[in-house]
Design a protein around this motif. Structure first.
Motif, PDB file in Angstrom:
ATOM      1  N   THR A   1       0.821  -1.212   0.000  1.00  0.00           N
ATOM      2  CA  THR A   1       0.000   0.000   0.000  1.00  0.00           C
ATOM      3  C   THR A   1       0.844   1.246   0.000  1.00  0.00           C
ATOM      4  O   THR A   1       0.500   2.253  -0.578  1.00  0.00           O
ATOM      5  CB  THR A   1      -0.915   0.056   1.231  1.00  0.00           C
ATOM      6  N   MET A   2       1.992   1.201   0.676  1.00  0.00           N
ATOM      7  CA  MET A   2       2.844   2.385   0.727  1.00  0.00           C
ATOM      8  C   MET A   2       4.290   1.969   0.795  1.00  0.00           C
ATOM      9  O   MET A   2       4.607   0.915   1.357  1.00  0.00           O
ATOM     10  CB  MET A   2       2.550   3.183   2.011  1.00  0.00           C
ATOM     11  N   ALA A   3       5.130   2.834   0.232  1.00  0.00           N
ATOM     12  CA  ALA A   3       6.561   2.625   0.431  1.00  0.00           C
ATOM     13  C   ALA A   3       7.100   3.917   1.019  1.00  0.00           C
ATOM     14  O   ALA A   3       7.048   4.968   0.383  1.00  0.00           O
ATOM     15  CB  ALA A   3       7.235   2.304  -0.899  1.00  0.00           C
ATOM     16  N   LEU A   4       7.543   3.879   2.255  1.00  0.00           N
ATOM     17  CA  LEU A   4       7.972   5.101   2.946  1.00  0.00           C
ATOM     18  C   LEU A   4       9.479   5.223   2.827  1.00  0.00           C
ATOM     19  O   LEU A   4      10.221   4.354   3.282  1.00  0.00           O
ATOM     20  CB  LEU A   4       7.562   5.048   4.416  1.00  0.00           C
ATOM     21  N   GLY A   5       9.855   6.339   2.227  1.00  0.00           N
ATOM     22  CA  GLY A   5      11.299   6.538   2.089  1.00  0.00           C
ATOM     23  C   GLY A   5      11.777   7.642   3.007  1.00  0.00           C
ATOM     24  O   GLY A   5      11.012   8.218   3.757  1.00  0.00           O
ATOM     25  N   GLY A   6      13.028   7.945   2.882  1.00  0.00           N
ATOM     26  CA  GLY A   6      13.573   9.010   3.728  1.00  0.00           C
ATOM     27  C   GLY A   6      14.746   8.536   4.538  1.00  0.00           C
ATOM     28  O   GLY A   6      15.562   9.335   4.989  1.00  0.00           O
ATOM     29  N   SER A   7      14.813   7.261   4.773  1.00  0.00           N
ATOM     30  CA  SER A   7      15.938   6.758   5.557  1.00  0.00           C
ATOM     31  C   SER A   7      17.177   6.757   4.691  1.00  0.00           C
ATOM     32  O   SER A   7      17.109   6.492   3.499  1.00  0.00           O
ATOM     33  CB  SER A   7      15.618   5.337   6.038  1.00  0.00           C
ATOM     34  N   LEU A   8      18.316   7.063   5.333  1.00  0.00           N
ATOM     35  CA  LEU A   8      19.544   7.188   4.557  1.00  0.00           C
ATOM     36  C   LEU A   8      20.234   5.843   4.393  1.00  0.00           C
ATOM     37  O   LEU A   8      21.062   5.655   3.525  1.00  0.00           O
ATOM     38  CB  LEU A   8      20.495   8.175   5.241  1.00  0.00           C
ATOM     39  N   GLN A   9      19.910   4.951   5.338  1.00  0.00           N
ATOM     40  CA  GLN A   9      20.519   3.630   5.231  1.00  0.00           C
ATOM     41  C   GLN A   9      19.481   2.573   5.578  1.00  0.00           C
ATOM     42  O   GLN A   9      18.322   2.904   5.782  1.00  0.00           O
ATOM     43  CB  GLN A   9      21.728   3.511   6.181  1.00  0.00           C
ATOM     44  N   SER A  10      19.908   1.308   5.678  1.00  0.00           N
ATOM     45  CA  SER A  10      18.914   0.245   5.817  1.00  0.00           C
ATOM     46  C   SER A  10      18.153   0.352   7.137  1.00  0.00           C
ATOM     47  O   SER A  10      18.652   0.826   8.133  1.00  0.00           O
ATOM     48  CB  SER A  10      19.588  -1.132   5.739  1.00  0.00           C
ATOM     49  N   ILE A  11      16.903  -0.143   7.021  1.00  0.00           N
ATOM     50  CA  ILE A  11      16.001  -0.117   8.180  1.00  0.00           C
ATOM     51  C   ILE A  11      16.270  -1.374   9.013  1.00  0.00           C
ATOM     52  O   ILE A  11      16.267  -2.477   8.467  1.00  0.00           O
ATOM     53  CB  ILE A  11      14.546  -0.132   7.709  1.00  0.00           C
ATOM     54  N   THR A  12      16.451  -1.218  10.278  1.00  0.00           N
ATOM     55  CA  THR A  12      16.762  -2.367  11.125  1.00  0.00           C
ATOM     56  C   THR A  12      15.569  -2.839  11.941  1.00  0.00           C
ATOM     57  O   THR A  12      15.492  -4.009  12.297  1.00  0.00           O
ATOM     58  CB  THR A  12      17.871  -2.018  12.120  1.00  0.00           C
TER      59      THR A  12
ATOM     60  N   SER B   1      19.757   7.069  13.045  1.00  0.00           N
ATOM     61  CA  SER B   1      18.577   7.849  13.375  1.00  0.00           C
ATOM     62  C   SER B   1      17.349   6.976  13.312  1.00  0.00           C
ATOM     63  O   SER B   1      17.381   5.863  12.787  1.00  0.00           O
ATOM     64  CB  SER B   1      18.437   9.022  12.402  1.00  0.00           C
ATOM     65  N   THR B   2      16.265   7.495  13.856  1.00  0.00           N
ATOM     66  CA  THR B   2      14.987   6.812  13.801  1.00  0.00           C
ATOM     67  C   THR B   2      14.008   7.771  13.163  1.00  0.00           C
ATOM     68  O   THR B   2      13.964   8.946  13.535  1.00  0.00           O
ATOM     69  CB  THR B   2      14.504   6.503  15.221  1.00  0.00           C
ATOM     70  N   ARG B   3      13.240   7.251  12.211  1.00  0.00           N
ATOM     71  CA  ARG B   3      12.281   8.149  11.538  1.00  0.00           C
ATOM     72  C   ARG B   3      10.876   7.702  11.849  1.00  0.00           C
ATOM     73  O   ARG B   3      10.581   6.524  11.924  1.00  0.00           O
ATOM     74  CB  ARG B   3      12.496   8.115  10.024  1.00  0.00           C
ATOM     75  N   ILE B   4       9.992   8.691  11.994  1.00  0.00           N
ATOM     76  CA  ILE B   4       8.587   8.402  12.253  1.00  0.00           C
ATOM     77  C   ILE B   4       7.792   8.975  11.103  1.00  0.00           C
ATOM     78  O   ILE B   4       7.875  10.172  10.810  1.00  0.00           O
ATOM     79  CB  ILE B   4       8.152   9.033  13.573  1.00  0.00           C
ATOM     80  N   TRP B   5       6.990   8.080  10.438  1.00  0.00           N
ATOM     81  CA  TRP B   5       6.150   8.509   9.340  1.00  0.00           C
ATOM     82  C   TRP B   5       4.707   8.535   9.778  1.00  0.00           C
ATOM     83  O   TRP B   5       4.271   7.718  10.576  1.00  0.00           O
ATOM     84  CB  TRP B   5       6.246   7.525   8.171  1.00  0.00           C
ATOM     85  N   GLN B   6       3.980   9.466   9.205  1.00  0.00           N
ATOM     86  CA  GLN B   6       2.546   9.471   9.426  1.00  0.00           C
ATOM     87  C   GLN B   6       1.919   8.638   8.331  1.00  0.00           C
ATOM     88  O   GLN B   6       2.127   8.895   7.151  1.00  0.00           O
ATOM     89  CB  GLN B   6       2.021  10.905   9.354  1.00  0.00           C
ATOM     90  N   LEU B   7       1.128   7.633   8.726  1.00  0.00           N
ATOM     91  CA  LEU B   7       0.647   6.691   7.724  1.00  0.00           C
ATOM     92  C   LEU B   7      -0.407   7.312   6.820  1.00  0.00           C
ATOM     93  O   LEU B   7      -0.547   6.941   5.665  1.00  0.00           O
ATOM     94  CB  LEU B   7       0.064   5.455   8.417  1.00  0.00           C
ATOM     95  N   SER B   8      -1.160   8.274   7.354  1.00  0.00           N
ATOM     96  CA  SER B   8      -2.227   8.843   6.518  1.00  0.00           C
ATOM     97  C   SER B   8      -1.647   9.636   5.362  1.00  0.00           C
ATOM     98  O   SER B   8      -2.162   9.615   4.255  1.00  0.00           O
ATOM     99  CB  SER B   8      -3.142   9.709   7.378  1.00  0.00           C
ATOM    100  N   THR B   9      -0.515  10.346   5.646  1.00  0.00           N
ATOM    101  CA  THR B   9       0.061  11.176   4.575  1.00  0.00           C
ATOM    102  C   THR B   9       1.264  10.526   3.933  1.00  0.00           C
ATOM    103  O   THR B   9       1.629  10.874   2.816  1.00  0.00           O
ATOM    104  CB  THR B   9       0.517  12.530   5.128  1.00  0.00           C
ATOM    105  N   GLY B  10       1.879   9.634   4.635  1.00  0.00           N
ATOM    106  CA  GLY B  10       3.090   9.038   4.092  1.00  0.00           C
ATOM    107  C   GLY B  10       4.308   9.913   4.284  1.00  0.00           C
ATOM    108  O   GLY B  10       5.373   9.642   3.746  1.00  0.00           O
ATOM    109  N   ARG B  11       4.167  10.986   5.088  1.00  0.00           N
ATOM    110  CA  ARG B  11       5.299  11.895   5.240  1.00  0.00           C
ATOM    111  C   ARG B  11       5.988  11.633   6.566  1.00  0.00           C
ATOM    112  O   ARG B  11       5.392  11.128   7.504  1.00  0.00           O
ATOM    113  CB  ARG B  11       4.804  13.353   5.228  1.00  0.00           C
TER     114      ARG B  11
END
Lengths: 266, 587
Positions: free
Chosen positions: B329-340, B359-369
């Protein structure tokens, strides 16, 4: 010419003792009505006698620290700062024992010196010693140079009747020398007359004086005469006694010659 | 003779005279002393005698007084006896009174008796006179009848009638007596019945009172029950609310229906997580197999509501899939390296991905941002998790620290030094107060997130580095912590007593990766772990037995995740394959 210190006479002078019969004042009621007998040294003083009798006085209920004890002979209060032997000779009494009365009340302040305690007697004794020294040498240097121990030893040995201890110290004061100045001498006539103490030198133009010369100088009216006799320590003094020898050997422990002039009777 | 000799002689004579009294004086002195001491003693003795006399007097006085009074015991006895005399006198007076009363009554009775006897006498006298009168009459009649020939007949008639009357009279008296008796009986019955009436009335009153009380209690009980119902419904509402927020602690059977326990302990403060039977079924075969992503897969996670799942890997993207279909349904990008590691927040609005770019990134699922980027670690972040209120995130990193981030402020509020790189972490409770972390040095550590202090360090649990820690869904009622380690064992650890409850291992099970994640089933009855040879191992937590092994992967498995709803089990292998198993309990 040095004068020899005569042991025998000196010892006899020291050992002179008087029997005294002390009666209690009948107006002061006491549990003891009998008189007390005591032998007192002629060289001793009345406060010392009081001290010796302290236990008996305490037993009568007298608190000696608060009471002024005084004695009288036939109504005359006895001067407690005179040696006992002198008082006896002055009183003219011939009775043995000497009958005196002791009082614990009504101290006659107008006749006697205040507070007849042993310490006061000691102070007066030391004053006489210093006076004698001054008269003999012109300074009290010798007395003052004695250590405190020695000064108190003079009095202690007198009160405890220790002849040798006394002379241990006193010989420094009495030490004979040629440069003696004046004779420590007191002449008593009778109880009413004042005491005569005059400046008398030891030598009369270089010659040693005798007692007769001294008396002639002081009492030209009485001496030379046959009716008056000088007495001391209860004995008659021959008039040819050298004054220097007499001062050395016949003095009382306070280094004074106390001479009583009394009527000639044999 | 010289003056010296003269003087010496005089002195000697003097001494002879004056020393004659020596002995006498001494003797006198001694006697005087003795007299004095004796006088003193006498005084003392007198004083002692006086005191003794005084004592004697006081003692004799006391003795006399005591004698006069009598000893205290005697006194007591005397007092007692006095009292008794008094009492007896009173009794006697009363006796006299009763006696006089009795005498009076006796007199009264006698009077009554006399009256009665008099009346009786009178009556009998009356009867006698009456009979006498009759007799006289009869005699008269007889006498008069002697003149009349018809008199015997009349006499007979009269005597007959007299007899009749007599019998009648007797009958009447009999009847009267019977009636009297009857009256007596009736009166007795009446008295008895009246008694009964009174007692029954009393009982009636009592019963009415009880009735009223019972009625009251019943009313109260009904009120209470009504209140309880209200509370229960309120609570139910609240719980549903909570359930929506707290994704990890919901226990649902298939279809999302609640299973209520019959006992009353279900409506307490914490939502009851106990469910009777296992509500998941062991998977048999995958319902879907997918090869996804462009790079290696490192982690897979089911969402808190079970509607989706996510994978992350070396392609730096976090992919979201629909749970049922498995489509991206979604592919969330933004991470600079692999997701652990991936974590969904309890309401599934946010998803976080920790990355090896520190770092840790938090995405909002409704917007994908991206909503937040949490930087601050100086090493690769290997695990991160939301707290139940979604306001904070905890992350663990290979820089040997754990960090707590406040999402409202956007920065790290606490850094905890952990001595060893953290491989995985989990929050031990709903409020997020206790944090459990598994480390490279084979140790488990528990931390207090508020103060940052270490609570406990558990060493010796594993002999290889810990690759996964997960909290049992049944905590705090069930066994608590599941740890997976490179020593190829899984252990369940009780977090209250800190001891190992169970060890799971199998010859075919080998832990293949440093980040290989294992998990519990939503009802806590099974644990699943992926092995290095691609086989999925499932053990039963109660029996500790290996239930099944499913070899649907070819390579090293990197993670397994069970949907909280219980319907799907997701497994991922490093080599990009993902399998979905249906584990729903078919009713």
């Amino acid at each position: 010419m040095s004068v020899v210190f005569d042991d025998i006479i000196s010892k006899k002078i020291w050992d002179g003792k008087l029997p005294i019969q002390i009666s209690l004042n009948p107006s002061e009621s006491h549990s003891l009505t009998e008189p007390i007998f005591i032998e007192a040294a002629r060289c001793s003083y009345l406060p010392l006698v009081t001290e010796h009798l302290a236990s008996i006085y305490n037993g009568l209920g007298i608190d000696l620290t608060n009471t002024d004890v005084w004695y009288d002979y036939q109504g005359e209060p006895l001067k407690w700062h005179y040696p006992v032997g002198l008082l006896y000779d002055l009183s003219g009494s011939k009775d043995r024992p000497w009958r005196i009365t002791v009082h614990f009340q009504d101290f006659p302040n107008d006749i006697l010196l205040k507070s007849p305690s042993v310490e006061a007697a000691q102070d007066i004794f030391m004053a006489m010693v210093k006076q004698a020294d001054f008269l003999r040498h012109g300074t009290t240097k010798r007395v003052m140079n004695l250590s405190k121990n020695d000064q108190s030893q003079l009095w202690e040995s007198l009160s405890l009747d220790r002849f040798d201890e006394y002379w241990n110290v006193n010989q420094h004061l009495i030490a004979d020398s040629d440069s003696l100045r004046y004779v420590p001498l007191r002449i008593y006539l009778s109880n009413q007359c004042p005491v005569i103490q005059e400046v008398v030198s030891f030598t009369n133009e270089g010659n040693p004086k005798v007692l007769g010369d001294v008396l002639k100088d002081i009492l030209p009216d009485l001496f030379p005469s046959k009716s008056a006799t000088p007495m001391t320590h209860g004995i008659r003094l021959p008039l040819d006694t050298p004054i220097r020898w007499a001062s050395q050997n016949l003095s009382f422990p306070d280094n004074f010659l106390h001479v009583v002039i009394c009527n000639e009777d044999s | 003779m010289s003056y010296k000799d003269l003087i010496l002689e005089s002195l000697t004579t003097r001494d002879e005279k004056e020393h004659a009294f020596h002995e006498i004086t001494i003797a006198n002195q001694q006697l005087v002393q003795k007299v004095i001491t004796l006088q003193l003693k006498e005084k003392q003795l007198e004083a002692a005698m006086k005191t003794a006399q005084i004592q004697n007097e006081t003692l004799t006085q006391a003795a006399e007084y005591a004698k006069a009074q009598g000893s205290p015991e005697h006194q007591q006895r005397v007092a007692e006896l006095d009292r008794r005399i008094h009492d007896l006198n009173e009794e006697r007076a009363e006796m006299y009174k009763t006696q006089s009363g009795n005498a009076q009554r006796l007199v009264h009775m006698n009077e009554q008796l006399q009256k009665a006897t008099e009346t009786e006498k009178r009556n009998s006298a009356e009867y006698d006179s009456y009979y006498l009168f009759i007799y006289l009459l009869w005699i008269k009649h007889v006498n008069s009848d002697k003149k009349n020939p018809r008199k015997p007949f009349r006499i007979k008639k009269l005597t007959a009638s007299v007899k009749q009357l007599g019998t009648k009279c007797d009958l009447q008296t009999e009847q009267l007596r019977e009636k009297d008796i009857a009256i007596q009986i009736l009166q007795d019955e009446l008295a008895a019945i009246q008694l009964e009436i009174t007692t029954t009335e009393e009982r009636n009153k009592k019963l009415e009172k009880e009735n009223a009380q019972l009625l009251q209690r019943w009313l109260d009980k009904m009120n209470q029950e009504a209140e309880k119902m209200n509370e229960a419904t309120e609570f139910y509402e609240n719980f549903l609310e909570q359930a929506r927020n707290v994704g990890q602690t919901i226990r649902k059977t298939s279809g999302g229906k609640w299973v209520m326990r019959p006992s009353s302990s279900s409506d307490k403060s914490k939502p009851d997580r106990r469910v009777h039977a296992a509500t998941v079924v062991l998977p048999v075969s995958p319902c879907k197999k997918m090869a996804l992503s462009d790079g290696e897969l490192f982690c897979i996670k089911a969402s808190s509501t079970g509607s989706m799942f996510a994978t992350g890997g070396s392609d730096k993207k976090l992919r979201i899939y629909d749970a049922k279909t498995g489509n991206v349904t979604m592919a969330l990008g933004g991470s600079l390296q692999s997701i652990t590691s991936i974590c969904f927040n309890p309401s599934d609005e946010l998803v976080l991905g920790s990355s090896t770019d520190n770092s840790t990134r938090i995405w909002q699922l409704s917007t994908g941002r991206i909503r937040h980027t949490l930087t601050g670690h100086i090493g690769k972040v290997f695990a991160a998790q939301f707290t139940a209120d979604s306001k904070r995130v905890v992350s663990g990193s290979h820089d040997r620290t754990l960090k707590v981030w406040d999402l409202q402020r956007g920065y790290c509020i606490r850094t905890i030094f952990t001595f060893s790189s953290c491989n995985d972490l989990t929050l031990a409770d709903v409020e997020g107060q206790t944090l459990v972390s598994g480390h490279l040095d084979n140790n488990l550590r528990l931390w207090d997130t508020r103060t940052g202090n270490g609570i406990k360090e558990l060493t010796g649990v594993h002999t290889g580095q810990i690759t996964s820690v997960s909290i049992s869904p049944m905590y705090p009622n069930g066994d608590a912590l599941l740890t997976n380690s490179r020593d190829n064992t899984l252990k369940m650890i009780d977090l209250r007593m800190y001891d190992i409850v169970a060890t799971f291992q199998a010859p075919s099970y080998k832990n293949g990766a440093n980040w290989s994640r294992s998990c519990y089933s939503p009802d806590g009855s099974y644990i699943a772990a992926g092995s290095a040879d691609g086989s999925l191992h499932i053990w039963n937590t109660l029996t500790r037995n290996l239930e099944t092994t499913l070899k649907d992967h070819k390579g090293v498995m990197c993670g397994v995740s069970w949907s909280p709803v219980g319907d799907y089990l997701y497994t991922a292998e490093t080599n990009k394959n993902v399998c979905i198993y249906n584990t729903a309990f078919q009713v």
